[in-house]
Write a protein that holds these residues in place. Structure first.
Motif, PDB file in Angstrom:
ATOM      1  N   GLN A  57       0.830  -1.203   0.000  1.00  0.00           N
ATOM      2  CA  GLN A  57       0.000   0.000   0.000  1.00  0.00           C
ATOM      3  C   GLN A  57       0.867   1.255   0.000  1.00  0.00           C
ATOM      4  N   THR A  58       1.999   1.204   0.695  1.00  0.00           N
ATOM      5  CA  THR A  58       2.925   2.329   0.689  1.00  0.00           C
ATOM      6  C   THR A  58       3.477   2.542  -0.721  1.00  0.00           C
ATOM      7  N   LYS A  59       3.852   1.450  -1.388  1.00  0.00           N
ATOM      8  CA  LYS A  59       4.329   1.541  -2.768  1.00  0.00           C
ATOM      9  C   LYS A  59       3.244   2.106  -3.676  1.00  0.00           C
ATOM     10  N   LEU A  60       2.026   1.621  -3.501  1.00  0.00           N
ATOM     11  CA  LEU A  60       0.908   2.071  -4.324  1.00  0.00           C
ATOM     12  C   LEU A  60       0.666   3.562  -4.149  1.00  0.00           C
ATOM     13  N   LYS A  61       0.725   4.033  -2.925  1.00  0.00           N
ATOM     14  CA  LYS A  61       0.522   5.466  -2.665  1.00  0.00           C
ATOM     15  C   LYS A  61       1.601   6.286  -3.361  1.00  0.00           C
ATOM     16  N   ALA A  62       2.841   5.845  -3.303  1.00  0.00           N
ATOM     17  CA  ALA A  62       3.931   6.571  -3.957  1.00  0.00           C
ATOM     18  C   ALA A  62       3.703   6.617  -5.464  1.00  0.00           C
ATOM     19  N   ILE A  63       3.277   5.511  -6.045  1.00  0.00           N
ATOM     20  CA  ILE A  63       3.030   5.467  -7.488  1.00  0.00           C
ATOM     21  C   ILE A  63       1.849   6.350  -7.866  1.00  0.00           C
ATOM     22  N   ARG A  64       0.801   6.334  -7.044  1.00  0.00           N
ATOM     23  CA  ARG A  64      -0.366   7.195  -7.322  1.00  0.00           C
ATOM     24  C   ARG A  64       0.017   8.667  -7.223  1.00  0.00           C
ATOM     25  N   ASP A  65       0.842   9.002  -6.227  1.00  0.00           N
ATOM     26  CA  ASP A  65       1.297  10.387  -6.095  1.00  0.00           C
ATOM     27  C   ASP A  65       2.110  10.801  -7.314  1.00  0.00           C
ATOM     28  N   GLU A  66       2.971   9.911  -7.774  1.00  0.00           N
ATOM     29  CA  GLU A  66       3.782  10.189  -8.962  1.00  0.00           C
ATOM     30  C   GLU A  66       2.884  10.356 -10.187  1.00  0.00           C
ATOM     31  N   LEU A  67       1.885   9.487 -10.318  1.00  0.00           N
ATOM     32  CA  LEU A  67       0.944   9.573 -11.431  1.00  0.00           C
ATOM     33  C   LEU A  67       0.174  10.887 -11.389  1.00  0.00           C
ATOM     34  N   ALA A  68      -0.249  11.294 -10.204  1.00  0.00           N
ATOM     35  CA  ALA A  68      -0.974  12.561 -10.077  1.00  0.00           C
ATOM     36  C   ALA A  68      -0.099  13.720 -10.543  1.00  0.00           C
ATOM     37  N   GLY A  69       1.180  13.662 -10.225  1.00  0.00           N
ATOM     38  CA  GLY A  69       2.109  14.697 -10.690  1.00  0.00           C
ATOM     39  C   GLY A  69       2.237  14.711 -12.198  1.00  0.00           C
ATOM     40  N   VAL A  70       2.316  13.529 -12.794  1.00  0.00           N
ATOM     41  CA  VAL A  70       2.422  13.422 -14.257  1.00  0.00           C
ATOM     42  C   VAL A  70       1.150  13.933 -14.913  1.00  0.00           C
ATOM     43  N   ILE A  71      -0.001  13.564 -14.373  1.00  0.00           N
ATOM     44  CA  ILE A  71      -1.286  14.024 -14.926  1.00  0.00           C
ATOM     45  C   ILE A  71      -1.380  15.540 -14.824  1.00  0.00           C
ATOM     46  N   ALA A  72      -0.975  16.088 -13.704  1.00  0.00           N
ATOM     47  CA  ALA A  72      -1.006  17.552 -13.542  1.00  0.00           C
ATOM     48  C   ALA A  72      -0.087  18.211 -14.563  1.00  0.00           C
ATOM     49  N   LYS A  73       1.056  17.656 -14.793  1.00  0.00           N
ATOM     50  CA  LYS A  73       2.002  18.196 -15.767  1.00  0.00           C
ATOM     51  C   LYS A  73       1.420  18.129 -17.176  1.00  0.00           C
ATOM     52  N   VAL A  74       0.785  16.989 -17.515  1.00  0.00           N
ATOM     53  CA  VAL A  74       0.154  16.842 -18.831  1.00  0.00           C
ATOM     54  C   VAL A  74      -0.947  17.880 -19.006  1.00  0.00           C
ATOM     55  N   GLU A  75      -1.786  18.054 -17.988  1.00  0.00           N
ATOM     56  CA  GLU A  75      -2.846  19.057 -18.062  1.00  0.00           C
ATOM     57  C   GLU A  75      -2.288  20.452 -18.227  1.00  0.00           C
ATOM     58  N   GLU A  76      -1.212  20.736 -17.533  1.00  0.00           N
ATOM     59  CA  GLU A  76      -0.562  22.037 -17.633  1.00  0.00           C
ATOM     60  C   GLU A  76      -0.054  22.257 -19.056  1.00  0.00           C
ATOM     61  N   LEU A  77       0.540  21.253 -19.658  1.00  0.00           N
ATOM     62  CA  LEU A  77       1.061  21.362 -21.012  1.00  0.00           C
ATOM     63  C   LEU A  77      -0.081  21.469 -22.033  1.00  0.00           C
ATOM     64  N   GLN A  78      -1.203  20.807 -21.765  1.00  0.00           N
ATOM     65  CA  GLN A  78      -2.336  20.876 -22.682  1.00  0.00           C
ATOM     66  C   GLN A  78      -2.981  22.249 -22.638  1.00  0.00           C
ATOM     67  N   ASP A  79      -2.930  22.915 -21.491  1.00  0.00           N
ATOM     68  CA  ASP A  79      -3.532  24.233 -21.345  1.00  0.00           C
ATOM     69  C   ASP A  79      -2.739  25.314 -22.073  1.00  0.00           C
ATOM     70  N   LYS A  80      -1.497  25.072 -22.371  1.00  0.00           N
ATOM     71  CA  LYS A  80      -0.670  26.092 -23.044  1.00  0.00           C
ATOM     72  C   LYS A  80      -0.991  26.229 -24.484  1.00  0.00           C
TER      73      LYS A  80
END
Length: 79
Positions: free
Chosen positions: A56-79
């Motif tokens: 579960q600790t590993k899963l949380k770290a991966i989900r946090d990383e994924l959330a960061g990637v998704i936020a970055k993708v959204e940021e790039l799409q907004d430009k």
């Protein structure tokens, strides 16, 4: 324990105190049998609970990383 004479109903005819002792002995026998089945399961549960917490600790770290990637993708799409 398997003696047909060692049951509370039969022992009670001799002594009420012996009946209580008979009931206690039979209960301890049942407890022992159950404990022998339950103890290995408790040990396996503890092992699996530890594994689950690690995963579960590993899963949380991966989900946090994924959330960061998704936020970055959204940021790039907004430009």
């Amino acid at each position: 324990y398997d003696d047909p004479e060692f049951v509370p109903e039969v022992v009670e005819k001799v002594s009420l105190a012996a009946k209580s002792l008979c009931m206690w002995c039979r209960a301890m026998k049942v407890y022992d049998e159950v404990a022998k089945v339950v103890e290995p399961k408790k040990e396996q549960l503890a092992i699996n609970t530890g594994r689950l917490e690690k995963e579960q600790t590993k899963l949380k770290a991966i989900r946090d990383e994924l959330a960061g990637v998704i936020a970055k993708v959204e940021e790039l799409q907004d430009k």
